[in-house]
Motif scaffolding. Structure first.
Motif, PDB file in Angstrom:
ATOM      1  N   ASN A 148     -11.779  10.147 -10.487  1.00  0.00           N
ATOM      2  CA  ASN A 148     -12.281   9.217  -9.462  1.00  0.00           C
ATOM      3  C   ASN A 148     -11.140   8.511  -8.732  1.00  0.00           C
ATOM      4  OD1 ASN A 148     -14.909   9.873 -10.047  1.00  0.00           O
ATOM      5  ND2 ASN A 148     -15.062   8.325 -11.666  1.00  0.00           N
ATOM      6  N   VAL A 149     -10.085   8.195  -9.480  1.00  0.00           N
ATOM      7  CA  VAL A 149      -8.925   7.557  -8.850  1.00  0.00           C
ATOM      8  C   VAL A 149      -8.294   8.541  -7.858  1.00  0.00           C
ATOM      9  CG1 VAL A 149      -6.614   6.629  -9.263  1.00  0.00           C
ATOM     10  CG2 VAL A 149      -8.487   5.997 -10.784  1.00  0.00           C
ATOM     11  N   GLU A 150      -8.144   9.766  -8.283  1.00  0.00           N
ATOM     12  CA  GLU A 150      -7.525  10.771  -7.400  1.00  0.00           C
ATOM     13  C   GLU A 150      -8.356  10.990  -6.139  1.00  0.00           C
ATOM     14  OE1 GLU A 150      -6.910  14.148  -9.942  1.00  0.00           O
ATOM     15  OE2 GLU A 150      -4.988  13.367 -10.676  1.00  0.00           O
ATOM     16  N   LYS A 151      -9.679  11.038  -6.343  1.00  0.00           N
ATOM     17  CA  LYS A 151     -10.560  11.250  -5.188  1.00  0.00           C
ATOM     18  C   LYS A 151     -10.412  10.093  -4.193  1.00  0.00           C
ATOM     19  CE  LYS A 151     -15.233  11.891  -5.101  1.00  0.00           C
ATOM     20  NZ  LYS A 151     -16.348  11.826  -5.983  1.00  0.00           N
ATOM     21  N   ALA A 152     -10.403   8.892  -4.719  1.00  0.00           N
ATOM     22  CA  ALA A 152     -10.283   7.718  -3.835  1.00  0.00           C
ATOM     23  C   ALA A 152      -8.923   7.712  -3.130  1.00  0.00           C
ATOM     24  CB  ALA A 152     -10.466   6.435  -4.645  1.00  0.00           C
ATOM     25  N   MET A 153      -7.878   8.091  -3.861  1.00  0.00           N
ATOM     26  CA  MET A 153      -6.530   8.021  -3.282  1.00  0.00           C
ATOM     27  C   MET A 153      -6.288   9.105  -2.231  1.00  0.00           C
ATOM     28  SD  MET A 153      -4.967   5.341  -4.251  1.00  0.00           S
ATOM     29  CE  MET A 153      -3.203   5.552  -4.068  1.00  0.00           C
ATOM     30  N   ALA A 179       0.843  -1.209   0.000  1.00  0.00           N
ATOM     31  CA  ALA A 179       0.000   0.000   0.000  1.00  0.00           C
ATOM     32  C   ALA A 179       0.878   1.260   0.000  1.00  0.00           C
ATOM     33  CB  ALA A 179      -0.919  -0.011   1.220  1.00  0.00           C
ATOM     34  N   VAL A 180       1.911   1.254   0.826  1.00  0.00           N
ATOM     35  CA  VAL A 180       2.773   2.439   0.901  1.00  0.00           C
ATOM     36  C   VAL A 180       3.544   2.615  -0.407  1.00  0.00           C
ATOM     37  CG1 VAL A 180       4.722   3.502   2.116  1.00  0.00           C
ATOM     38  CG2 VAL A 180       2.924   2.360   3.417  1.00  0.00           C
ATOM     39  N   ASP A 181       3.970   1.513  -0.980  1.00  0.00           N
ATOM     40  CA  ASP A 181       4.669   1.578  -2.264  1.00  0.00           C
ATOM     41  C   ASP A 181       3.759   2.205  -3.329  1.00  0.00           C
ATOM     42  OD1 ASP A 181       6.977   0.784  -3.927  1.00  0.00           O
ATOM     43  OD2 ASP A 181       5.487  -0.487  -4.918  1.00  0.00           O
ATOM     44  N   CYS A 182       2.508   1.820  -3.299  1.00  0.00           N
ATOM     45  CA  CYS A 182       1.533   2.360  -4.257  1.00  0.00           C
ATOM     46  C   CYS A 182       1.361   3.868  -4.034  1.00  0.00           C
ATOM     47  CB  CYS A 182       0.211   1.607  -4.076  1.00  0.00           C
ATOM     48  SG  CYS A 182      -1.134   2.267  -5.019  1.00  0.00           S
ATOM     49  N   VAL A 183       1.298   4.279  -2.764  1.00  0.00           N
ATOM     50  CA  VAL A 183       1.164   5.699  -2.459  1.00  0.00           C
ATOM     51  C   VAL A 183       2.392   6.445  -2.971  1.00  0.00           C
ATOM     52  CG1 VAL A 183       1.116   7.394  -0.573  1.00  0.00           C
ATOM     53  CG2 VAL A 183      -0.351   5.376  -0.478  1.00  0.00           C
ATOM     54  N   LYS A 184       3.563   5.845  -2.774  1.00  0.00           N
ATOM     55  CA  LYS A 184       4.773   6.522  -3.252  1.00  0.00           C
ATOM     56  C   LYS A 184       4.694   6.738  -4.766  1.00  0.00           C
ATOM     57  CE  LYS A 184       9.508   6.624  -4.266  1.00  0.00           C
ATOM     58  NZ  LYS A 184      10.865   6.194  -4.156  1.00  0.00           N
ATOM     59  N   ARG A 185       4.340   5.689  -5.479  1.00  0.00           N
ATOM     60  CA  ARG A 185       4.320   5.813  -6.945  1.00  0.00           C
ATOM     61  C   ARG A 185       3.250   6.804  -7.397  1.00  0.00           C
ATOM     62  NH1 ARG A 185       7.607   1.698  -8.875  1.00  0.00           N
ATOM     63  NH2 ARG A 185       7.835  -0.048  -7.450  1.00  0.00           N
ATOM     64  N   PHE A 186       2.117   6.738  -6.731  1.00  0.00           N
ATOM     65  CA  PHE A 186       1.010   7.635  -7.089  1.00  0.00           C
ATOM     66  C   PHE A 186       1.402   9.099  -6.870  1.00  0.00           C
ATOM     67  CE2 PHE A 186      -2.828   9.938  -5.714  1.00  0.00           C
ATOM     68  CZ  PHE A 186      -3.547   9.869  -6.897  1.00  0.00           C
ATOM     69  N   LYS A 187       1.951   9.371  -5.697  1.00  0.00           N
ATOM     70  CA  LYS A 187       2.323  10.752  -5.378  1.00  0.00           C
ATOM     71  C   LYS A 187       3.465  11.229  -6.285  1.00  0.00           C
ATOM     72  CE  LYS A 187      -0.345  12.210  -2.183  1.00  0.00           C
ATOM     73  NZ  LYS A 187      -1.082  13.469  -2.361  1.00  0.00           N
ATOM     74  N   THR A 188       4.395  10.336  -6.585  1.00  0.00           N
ATOM     75  CA  THR A 188       5.503  10.716  -7.468  1.00  0.00           C
ATOM     76  C   THR A 188       4.945  11.105  -8.838  1.00  0.00           C
ATOM     77  OG1 THR A 188       6.932   9.159  -6.317  1.00  0.00           O
ATOM     78  CG2 THR A 188       7.704   9.931  -8.449  1.00  0.00           C
ATOM     79  N   MET A 189       3.992  10.312  -9.317  1.00  0.00           N
ATOM     80  CA  MET A 189       3.403  10.631 -10.624  1.00  0.00           C
ATOM     81  C   MET A 189       2.664  11.961 -10.586  1.00  0.00           C
ATOM     82  SD  MET A 189       2.008   6.984 -11.959  1.00  0.00           S
ATOM     83  CE  MET A 189       1.883   7.288 -13.717  1.00  0.00           C
ATOM     84  N   GLN A 190       2.215  12.328  -9.393  1.00  0.00           N
ATOM     85  CA  GLN A 190       1.511  13.605  -9.275  1.00  0.00           C
ATOM     86  C   GLN A 190       2.475  14.763  -9.060  1.00  0.00           C
ATOM     87  OE1 GLN A 190      -1.674  13.104  -6.384  1.00  0.00           O
ATOM     88  NE2 GLN A 190      -2.951  13.105  -8.197  1.00  0.00           N
ATOM     89  N   GLY A 191       3.746  14.496  -9.172  1.00  0.00           N
ATOM     90  CA  GLY A 191       4.720  15.589  -9.130  1.00  0.00           C
ATOM     91  C   GLY A 191       5.361  15.832  -7.776  1.00  0.00           C
ATOM     92  N   ILE A 240      -3.129   2.269 -13.978  1.00  0.00           N
ATOM     93  CA  ILE A 240      -2.762   1.126 -13.123  1.00  0.00           C
ATOM     94  C   ILE A 240      -1.291   1.177 -12.696  1.00  0.00           C
ATOM     95  CG2 ILE A 240      -4.512  -0.476 -14.018  1.00  0.00           C
ATOM     96  CD1 ILE A 240      -2.288  -1.837 -15.661  1.00  0.00           C
ATOM     97  N   TYR A 241      -0.518   2.078 -13.290  1.00  0.00           N
ATOM     98  CA  TYR A 241       0.929   2.095 -13.033  1.00  0.00           C
ATOM     99  C   TYR A 241       1.291   2.121 -11.538  1.00  0.00           C
ATOM    100  CZ  TYR A 241       5.850   3.356 -13.546  1.00  0.00           C
ATOM    101  OH  TYR A 241       7.218   3.380 -13.464  1.00  0.00           O
ATOM    102  N   PRO A 242       0.673   2.990 -10.727  1.00  0.00           N
ATOM    103  CA  PRO A 242       1.080   2.979  -9.307  1.00  0.00           C
ATOM    104  C   PRO A 242       0.696   1.687  -8.590  1.00  0.00           C
ATOM    105  CG  PRO A 242      -0.497   4.770  -9.760  1.00  0.00           C
ATOM    106  CD  PRO A 242      -0.324   4.033 -11.029  1.00  0.00           C
TER     107      PRO A 242
END
Ligand code: ME8
Length: 518
Positions: free
Chosen positions: A398-403, A29-41, A462-464
């Motif tokens: 919707n993905v951003e809202k959920a995350m 889960a934390v790895d996913c958050v890292k990738r997601f946030k990194t993609m968001q800049g 799906i990348y993150p």
């Protein structure tokens, strides 16, 4: 490097044994958050590590006739290997036996002592070794068991240093009040206040040293004591970003944006940790997210109960992404859920093999068969295209809202809605019929383009969550591996004349009965 910093952590796990699926869950889960946030800049820093001191580890090493450090070295090697196999993109692996960490712990202990927040006394009470936690008689369960894990506790009576936790009671309550987003899920806050502030004895001072064993960081001014393992462990969050070694880096990343922890250790993170930080005049983390447990047969996994599931065999048989997807999709992150291998295979078959795998393979096959592998939008649109396109570009919101609330499962469901809609689009447009009619050639090409384009958007989203699968999809679609989050907002970015490359089936369908017998 971005100036939007984001600091995120997993718990610092006990290397008393190899890690199981529960530890994997939080780390994924934390790895996913890292990738997601990194993609968001964001410039993200992700810490994980091991909590290596304490009585539990000392006893465990003894069982094997080993020195504690030699014992944990072996387990840490396995843990690092697991994270490597799982492609966990942590930035720092902190070990509580690291020299710089031990120095930080001593410095902090000394600071608190000099300030008058630590005093000497005698601890009389109960101790749960598996949880490394102190309890008063009133807090214990039936038969003097630990209220957290249900195992028996030991009556302890020893000289100890105490931290003036009670002094911080009002400031803590005010902090919860002023920062309703600090403890998530929110209902955990009432649980904490009720159990630890309003009980018979209220919030008591905390014993922060032990003097009856010595596997720990020595108290600098009284070396027959070792620092309580929880103070040691929590401090790892500071060491990892350079508390005592790199002030600039430390100031860049502290305070943490979110500590992810299992629900059983929320109290250490929302009571003890903030009080220590207040005493050190350091800012508090923005959030502590307490996730639910993965149960097995409705019971918490534990080695002593013999119901532990390890990730390695699952990964070996079904791949890293199948496990990551299942963990993030099946369970609602804040609540408990049961692990069941049949449920795992059903998810794999329905979501990964049937929905996603099938969409990719039929899309790439049709482009190969009907247009020599070339994707080309000929602009012959129909109403059904709008429906697909509108949905495709709306998923990202919707993905951003959920995350925002770490609802991984909700985010994935939003992406799968698009995958299923795209499969339906194939049935609606019937490319195999268009292919038989020379006059429909341009329409056929537009349909194929739309399918590939929808898959391109899926590959970004799906990348993150499942990076390896994202890259496999991109490779088959003839795209590069540079994945930009913003590219999921627009339909039509796939360049004309891109050439697809048919590859392997990404998730073969499983024969569940045969698999279970295996
Ligand atoms: O508590 N389901 O370490 P630990 C879900 N060293 N998550 C689970 C789980 C399960 N069945 N079992 C474990 C410690 N976890 C301390 C932490 S932090 C400063 C010190 C996950 O090895 C979950 O995140 O017992 C839980 O909080 C953590 O592993 C506990 O790991």
């Amino acid at each position: 490097m971005s100036n939007k910093k984001f600091y995120v952590t997993t718990p610092i796990y006990y290397p008393s044994d190899n890690l199981h699926i529960g530890h994997t869950y939080c780390t994924v889960a934390v790895d996913c958050v890292k990738r997601f946030k990194t993609m968001q800049g964001y410039d993200v820093f992700f810490t994980t590590g091991t909590d290596e001191h304490g009585q539990k580890i000392e006893d465990k090493a003894k069982e094997f006739g080993m020195e504690p450090k030699a014992y944990v070295d072996g387990i840490v090697k396995n843990i690092k290997k697991l994270w490597e196999i799982m492609d966990i993109d942590y930035d720092y692996f902190v070990r509580s036996t690291d020299e710089d960490h031990e120095k930080d712990v001593q410095e902090i202990f000394q600071k608190l002592y000099d300030k008058g927040d630590i005093y000497k006394g005698e601890y009389k009470g109960y101790y749960c070794k598996p949880c490394e936690s102190f309890w008063t008689e009133a807090q214990l369960g039936e038969g003097h068991t630990c209220p957290d894990c249900g195992r028996s506790t030991e009556l302890t009576n020893e000289e100890s240093y105490f931290f003036r936790l009670s002094k911080y009671k009002d400031r803590l309550l005010k902090y919860y009040e002023d920062h309703p987003e600090f403890i998530e899920p929110a209902f955990r806050k009432n649980e904490m206040v009720k159990n630890f502030f309003e009980g018979e004895s209220g919030l008591e001072d905390l014993s922060v040293s032990r003097s009856t064993f010595d596997w720990g960081v020595k108290v600098p001014f009284d070396p027959k004591h070792v620092v309580y393992v929880w103070i040691d462990a929590l401090t790892c969050y500071l060491t990892a970003i350079g508390y005592g070694t790199d002030k600039e880096k430390f100031n860049d990343y502290w305070p943490a944006d979110v500590h992810f922890v299992g629900k059983e250790i929320i109290r250490f993170h929302v009571i003890i940790w903030p009080a220590i930080l207040m005493a050190l005049d350091l800012p508090l983390p923005d959030k502590v997210f307490g996730h639910g447990w993965i149960l097995f047969d409705n019971d918490k996994m534990s080695k002593s109960k013999g119901n532990v599931i390890y990730p390695e065999p699952i990964i070996k048989l079904y791949g890293v992404d199948a496990l990551k997807y299942f963990l993030l999709r099946e369970f609602s992150f804040g609540s408990d859920g049961s692990f069941n291998i049949e449920k795992f295979m059903q998810r794999l078959n329905s979501d990964l093999a049937n929905d996603l795998g099938n969409l990719l393979s039929r899309t790439v096959s049709m482009i190969g068969k009907y247009n020599d592998g070339i994707i080309k939008d000929m602009g012959v649109r129909e109403e059904v295209d709008d429906d697909l396109e509108n949905l495709a570009v709306s998923v990202v919101d919707n993905v951003e809202k959920a995350m925002e609330h770490y609802e991984f499962s909700v985010a994935l469901e939003a992406i799968w809605k698009l995958i299923r809609r795209t499969n339906k689009y194939v049935d609606e447009t019937e490319p195999w019929k268009l292919a038989k009619d020379e006059d429909k050639k341009d329409r056929l090409n537009t349909v194929l383009y739309n399918l590939a384009e929808s898959l391109r958007i899926v590959s970004v989203l799906i990348y993150p969550f499942i990076k390896e699968t994202s890259l496999k999809i991109r490779e088959q679609l003839g795209l590069d591996s540079k994945v930009s989050w913003e590219d999921s907002r627009v339909f039509g970015l796939l360049p004309d004349d891109t050439k697809v490359r048919k590859g392997e089936v990404i998730f073969p369908r499983l024969d569940i009965e045969a698999e279970i017998e295996r």
